[in-house]
Design a protein around this motif. Structure first.
Motif, PDB file in Angstrom:
ATOM      1  N   ILE A 235      67.012  62.340  27.276  1.00 12.63           N
ATOM      2  CA  ILE A 235      67.888  62.158  28.426  1.00 12.63           C
ATOM      3  C   ILE A 235      67.198  61.267  29.446  1.00 12.63           C
TER       4      ILE A 235
ATOM      5  N   TYR B 150      73.412  67.738  21.682  1.00 14.15           N
ATOM      6  CA  TYR B 150      73.997  67.643  23.018  1.00 14.15           C
ATOM      7  C   TYR B 150      75.511  67.523  22.927  1.00 14.15           C
TER       8      TYR B 150
ATOM      9  N   VAL C 235      78.699  66.201  25.705  1.00 15.05           N
ATOM     10  CA  VAL C 235      79.161  65.760  27.011  1.00 15.05           C
ATOM     11  C   VAL C 235      80.478  66.479  27.262  1.00 15.05           C
TER      12      VAL C 235
ATOM     13  N   LEU D 197      76.345  67.428  31.003  1.00 16.44           N
ATOM     14  CA  LEU D 197      75.665  67.301  29.720  1.00 16.44           C
ATOM     15  C   LEU D 197      75.081  68.655  29.341  1.00 16.44           C
TER      16      LEU D 197
ATOM     17  N   VAL E 227      72.098  59.457  27.289  1.00 14.30           N
ATOM     18  CA  VAL E 227      71.538  60.428  26.346  1.00 14.30           C
ATOM     19  C   VAL E 227      71.555  59.814  24.952  1.00 14.30           C
TER      20      VAL E 227
END
Length: 81
Positions: free
Chosen positions: A5, A26, A28, A34, A63
Motif C-alpha cells: 500500500i 485486499y 476496495v 481499503l 495498492v
C-alpha cells in the motif's frame, strides 16, 4: 502473496507479508476504503471474516498485490449435504 500500500504523504510503501506462509488479499470497498484480509497458507478466507486492517479513502493512494476473489473464499456449499 503480499499486499503493498502506498499511503498519501508517505514516500515508502507499506507491505503486508510474513515468513510464515500466510498470504494477504485486499478489497476496495464501495466507500473507497481499503480492507486487508489474511489468508493462512493452503486455506481460505471465511465469508464472514473481518479484515485485519481498514484504511479510509483519504489515507491511501494505490495498492498492489492480490485482490480478494471468489477462489479465496473456498468451494461453495451444496444444499442437502
Amino acid at each position: 502473496m503480499s499486499v503493498e500500500i502506498k499511503f498519501i504523504g508517505r514516500e515508502e510503501p507499506f507491505k503486508y507479508e510474513d515468513g510464515e506462509g500466510n498470504e494477504y488479499r485486499y478489497r476496495v470497498e464501495d466507500s473507497g476504503a481499503l480492507s486487508v484480509f489474511e489468508k493462512e497458507s493452503g486455506k481460505y478466507v471465511k465469508t464472514d471474516a473481518l479484515p485485519i486492517a481498514v484504511y479510509g479513502p483519504a489515507a491511501w493512494f494505490s495498492v498492489t498485490g492480490s485482490a480478494l476473489g471468489k477462489s479465496d473464499r473456498g468451494p461453495g456449499r451444496v444444499a442437502g449435504f
